[in-house]
Design an enzyme around this catalytic site. Structure first.
Site, PDB file in Angstrom:
ATOM      1  N   SER A  48      24.119  49.264 -48.847  1.00 15.56           N
ATOM      2  CA  SER A  48      24.473  50.098 -50.007  1.00 15.56           C
ATOM      3  C   SER A  48      25.970  49.954 -50.278  1.00 15.56           C
ATOM      4  O   SER A  48      26.716  49.442 -49.429  1.00 15.56           O
ATOM      5  CB  SER A  48      24.132  51.560 -49.719  1.00 15.56           C
ATOM      6  OG  SER A  48      25.008  52.043 -48.705  1.00 15.56           O
ATOM      7  N   ASP A  80      22.150  47.071 -52.168  1.00 11.88           N
ATOM      8  CA  ASP A  80      21.213  48.147 -52.503  1.00 11.88           C
ATOM      9  C   ASP A  80      21.908  49.151 -53.437  1.00 11.88           C
ATOM     10  O   ASP A  80      23.040  49.566 -53.169  1.00 11.88           O
ATOM     11  CB  ASP A  80      20.828  48.838 -51.176  1.00 11.88           C
ATOM     12  CG  ASP A  80      19.651  49.771 -51.315  1.00 11.88           C
ATOM     13  OD1 ASP A  80      18.824  49.569 -52.218  1.00 11.88           O
ATOM     14  OD2 ASP A  80      19.545  50.697 -50.483  1.00 11.88           O
ATOM     15  N   GLU A 132      16.037  48.878 -61.957  1.00 16.31           N
ATOM     16  CA  GLU A 132      15.211  50.072 -61.689  1.00 16.31           C
ATOM     17  C   GLU A 132      14.971  50.826 -62.981  1.00 16.31           C
ATOM     18  O   GLU A 132      15.866  51.024 -63.796  1.00 16.31           O
ATOM     19  CB  GLU A 132      15.882  50.990 -60.660  1.00 16.31           C
ATOM     20  CG  GLU A 132      15.063  52.269 -60.413  1.00 16.31           C
ATOM     21  CD  GLU A 132      15.529  53.097 -59.205  1.00 16.31           C
ATOM     22  OE1 GLU A 132      15.997  52.516 -58.215  1.00 16.31           O
ATOM     23  OE2 GLU A 132      15.396  54.333 -59.275  1.00 16.31           O
ATOM     24  N   HIS A 176      14.149  59.380 -51.765  1.00 15.81           N
ATOM     25  CA  HIS A 176      15.057  59.009 -50.680  1.00 15.81           C
ATOM     26  C   HIS A 176      15.209  60.143 -49.670  1.00 15.81           C
ATOM     27  O   HIS A 176      15.077  61.307 -50.017  1.00 15.81           O
ATOM     28  CB  HIS A 176      16.440  58.659 -51.246  1.00 15.81           C
ATOM     29  CG  HIS A 176      16.443  57.385 -52.043  1.00 15.81           C
ATOM     30  ND1 HIS A 176      16.631  57.348 -53.395  1.00 15.81           N
ATOM     31  CD2 HIS A 176      16.267  56.103 -51.650  1.00 15.81           C
ATOM     32  CE1 HIS A 176      16.588  56.094 -53.807  1.00 15.81           C
ATOM     33  NE2 HIS A 176      16.357  55.314 -52.772  1.00 15.81           N
ATOM     34  N   HIS A 207      11.189  51.949 -53.375  1.00 15.17           N
ATOM     35  CA  HIS A 207      12.288  52.590 -52.638  1.00 15.17           C
ATOM     36  C   HIS A 207      11.763  53.857 -51.974  1.00 15.17           C
ATOM     37  O   HIS A 207      10.656  54.300 -52.256  1.00 15.17           O
ATOM     38  CB  HIS A 207      13.420  52.968 -53.606  1.00 15.17           C
ATOM     39  CG  HIS A 207      14.273  51.813 -54.005  1.00 15.17           C
ATOM     40  ND1 HIS A 207      15.582  51.710 -53.631  1.00 15.17           N
ATOM     41  CD2 HIS A 207      13.983  50.697 -54.724  1.00 15.17           C
ATOM     42  CE1 HIS A 207      16.081  50.585 -54.123  1.00 15.17           C
ATOM     43  NE2 HIS A 207      15.127  49.946 -54.791  1.00 15.17           N
ATOM     44  N   GLY A 208      12.581  54.415 -51.113  1.00 12.15           N
ATOM     45  CA  GLY A 208      12.225  55.706 -50.513  1.00 12.15           C
ATOM     46  C   GLY A 208      10.913  55.653 -49.751  1.00 12.15           C
ATOM     47  O   GLY A 208      10.108  56.585 -49.793  1.00 12.15           O
ATOM     48  N   ALA A 209      10.702  54.564 -48.996  1.00 15.46           N
ATOM     49  CA  ALA A 209       9.392  54.342 -48.390  1.00 15.46           C
ATOM     50  C   ALA A 209       9.317  54.711 -46.905  1.00 15.46           C
ATOM     51  O   ALA A 209       8.339  54.401 -46.238  1.00 15.46           O
ATOM     52  CB  ALA A 209       8.992  52.883 -48.578  1.00 15.46           C
ATOM     53  N   ILE A 252      13.548  50.617 -46.546  1.00  8.31           N
ATOM     54  CA  ILE A 252      13.508  51.562 -45.430  1.00  8.31           C
ATOM     55  C   ILE A 252      14.909  51.753 -44.856  1.00  8.31           C
ATOM     56  O   ILE A 252      15.532  50.799 -44.385  1.00  8.31           O
ATOM     57  CB  ILE A 252      12.526  51.069 -44.353  1.00  8.31           C
ATOM     58  CG1 ILE A 252      11.104  51.103 -44.934  1.00  8.31           C
ATOM     59  CG2 ILE A 252      12.610  51.937 -43.085  1.00  8.31           C
ATOM     60  CD1 ILE A 252      10.090  50.355 -44.155  1.00  8.31           C
TER      61      ILE A 252
HETATM   62  P1  13P Z   1      14.304  55.961 -47.373  1.00  9.69           P
HETATM   63  O1  13P Z   1      15.276  57.087 -47.495  1.00  9.69           O
HETATM   64  O2  13P Z   1      12.890  56.449 -47.578  1.00  9.69           O
HETATM   65  O3  13P Z   1      14.432  55.186 -46.124  1.00  9.69           O
HETATM   66  O4  13P Z   1      14.584  54.949 -48.595  1.00  9.69           O
HETATM   67  C1  13P Z   1      15.559  53.965 -48.470  1.00  9.69           C
HETATM   68  C2  13P Z   1      15.859  53.274 -49.762  1.00  9.69           C
HETATM   69  O5  13P Z   1      15.170  53.378 -50.753  1.00  9.69           O
HETATM   70  C3  13P Z   1      17.041  52.413 -49.781  1.00  9.69           C
HETATM   71  O6  13P Z   1      17.272  51.863 -51.022  1.00  9.69           O
HETATM   72  O1  G3H Z   2      18.805  54.438 -51.102  1.00 13.78           O
HETATM   73  C1  G3H Z   2      19.820  54.752 -50.514  1.00 13.78           C
HETATM   74  C2  G3H Z   2      20.073  54.314 -49.121  1.00 13.78           C
HETATM   75  O2  G3H Z   2      19.402  55.135 -48.214  1.00 13.78           O
HETATM   76  C3  G3H Z   2      21.538  54.148 -48.842  1.00 13.78           C
HETATM   77  O3  G3H Z   2      22.176  55.342 -48.557  1.00 13.78           O
HETATM   78  O4  G3H Z   2      24.415  55.204 -49.696  1.00 13.78           O
HETATM   79  O5  G3H Z   2      24.057  56.712 -47.751  1.00 13.78           O
HETATM   80  O6  G3H Z   2      24.146  54.252 -47.425  1.00 13.78           O
HETATM   81  P1  G3H Z   2      23.802  55.379 -48.347  1.00 13.78           P
HETATM   82 ZN    ZN Z   3      16.645  53.237 -52.614  1.00 14.62          ZN
END
Ligand code: 13P
Ligand code: G3H
Ligand code: ZN
Length: 306
Positions: A48, A80, A132, A176, A207-209, A252
Site C-alpha cells: 500500500s 495496492d 476499482e 477491509h 478486496h477485503g477477502a 489478503i
Molecule cells: P483485508 O483487510 O480483508 O485483508 O483486505 C485487504 C485488502 O483488500 C488489501 O487491498
Molecule cells: O486495503 C488496504 C490494505 O489493508 C492496506 O492497508 O494502508 O494500512 O497498509 P494500509
Molecule cells: Zn483493498
C-alpha cells in the site's frame, strides 16, 4: 517470464486465483514468497502507499528484486490502493509490475479520467493497471468508509471500455479490516454474475477477502491482545468466487497481520527473558507462512499453476 495478464487469463479458464498478500516487513515478505515457492504457486506481493512510505522505496524494490532472483515461481510486485496519478507513476517508475489506481471514492467521470490517465502512462511502460468501481466499507489507509456501495454492472462495462484497465476490483459485500460482518457473512453473487454478463471472462478482483481465522484471533487474545468480535469472510464464499466466477486476484492483508501479531505475542509471553527480535519475529513469520499455505492450497487453488 510470462506476465501478470497471462496468469489472470489462465486463472479465469482454470478456476484459480492469485493471492495478493500485503507486506510491510521483511519477515512477512519472506513468509509470502518462500511459501509460494514451496507450493509452486504464482503470487502477488502487494504494497500500500503507507506501507511503501513505512519501508522506503529502495528497501521494497531491492528486497523484492532479491526475492524474485531467489525464487523460481512468478512473483509480481503490485501497488495496492494508489490514490493519485503521482503515486501510480512513482510505482511504475520504480519498476512495479502492476499498480492499482483506486479512484472509487470519486464521481464516476473523475474515476474514469484518472484511471485512463494511469493506464496510458503505465501501459506505455508495460505495467498492468487495476481499477476499482464501487466502494468497500472499512478502514483503508486511515480512511474509514462507513457503507458498501456495490458495483453497478453496466457502469463496470462502460468503465472498462473507456479506461482500458486490465482488471477491475468490484464491491460485492466484502470490506477491509477485521470487522466485516455483524452476523452471517454474505456476498452479492447476483451482482457478480451481472458484472460477468457485462464483462465476459474479464479479470475481476476481490478486496477485503480475509477470513479472520478464529485460531489466530484466539492466540492473539490469549497472549495479551484485545480483538473482540472480529469477523471475516466465510472461506466457502471466497472459494465459490474463485472457482465458479472470474475473480482472479484475492487481496489478503488482515489475516497476515493477525497471524504475525499472534506469533509475536505468543513468543514474547512464553519467553519473557527474550529481547532478541529475530527470535520472537520467527514465530510470527511461521504463522504467516501457515496462513499463506492454507490460502494457496484451500482457497486460491493456485498450487502448481506456474
Ligand atoms: P483485508 O483487510 O480483508 O485483508 O483486505 C485487504 C485488502 O483488500 C488489501 O487491498
Ligand atoms: O486495503 C488496504 C490494505 O489493508 C492496506 O492497508 O494502508 O494500512 O497498509 P494500509
Ligand atoms: Zn483493498
Amino acid at each position: 517470464m510470462k506476465d501478470l495478464l497471462y496468469y489472470y487469463k489462465k486463472a479465469v479458464s482454470k478456476g484459480f486465483a492469485l493471492g495478493a498478500f500485503n507486506f510491510s516487513s521483511l519477515e512477512v515478505l519472506k513468509a509470502i514468497a518462500l511459501t509460494a515457492e514451496k507450493l509452486n504457486s504464482p503470487v502477488i506481493l502487494a504494497v500500500s502507499e503507507s506501507a511503501l512510505e513505512y519501508m522506503g522505496d529502495e528497501y521494497v524494490v531491492e528486497n523484492v528484486k532479491i526475492i524474485k532472483n531467489c525464487c523460481k515461481v512468478p512473483i509480481f510486485l503490485h501497488l495496492d490502493h494508489g490514490k493519485s496519478f503521482e503515486i501510480c507513476k512513482k510505482a511504475v517508475d520504480l519498476g512495479f509490475d502492476s499498480v492499482m489506481i483506486d479512484a472509487s471514492s470519486l464521481p464516476f467521470e473523475e474515476n474514469v479520467s484518472l484511471t485512463k490517465q494511469v493506464c496510458e502512462y503505465a501501459h506505455a511502460k508495460g505495467v498492468f493497471v487495476e481499477g476499482e468501481l464501487g466502494q468497500l466499507s472499512g478502514v483503508e489507509d486511515n480512511v474509514d468508509v462507513k457503507e458498501n456501495h456495490f458495483t453497478d454492472p453496466l457502469k463496470a462495462k462502460e468503465f472498462v471500455k473507456r479506461t482500458n484497465v486490465d482488471s477491475l476490483a468490484v464491491a460485492i459485500g466484502t470490506s477491509h479490516g477485521a470487522y466485516k460482518f455483524k452476523g452471517e457473512s454474505k456476498l452479492r453473487f447476483d451482482i457478480l454474475m451481472q458484472i460477468e454478463k457485462c464483462l465476459p471472462r474479464f479479470p475481476l478482483v476481490l478486496h477485503g477477502a480475509s477470513s479472520v481465522n478464529e485460531k489466530y484471533v484466539d492466540v492473539l487474545n490469549k497472549n495479551g491482545g484485545n480483538l473482540k468480535n472480529a469477523k471475516g469472510v466465510n472461506e466457502e464464499l471466497t472459494k465459490m468466487a474463485v472457482q465458479m466466477h472470474n475473480i482472479v486476484k484475492i487481496n489478503i492483508d488482515t489475516d497476515l497481520r493477525i497471524a504475525f501479531t499472534a506469533g509475536i505475542r505468543q513468543s514474547l509471553k512464553d519467553n519473557p527473558e527474550n529481547f532478541d527480535q529475530r527470535k520472537y519475529c520467527l514465530l510470527g513469520q511461521k504463522y504467516v507462512e501457515d496462513v499463506v499455505a492454507h490460502k494457496i492450497k484451500n482457497l486460491l487453488n493456485s498450487q502448481n499453476k506456474t
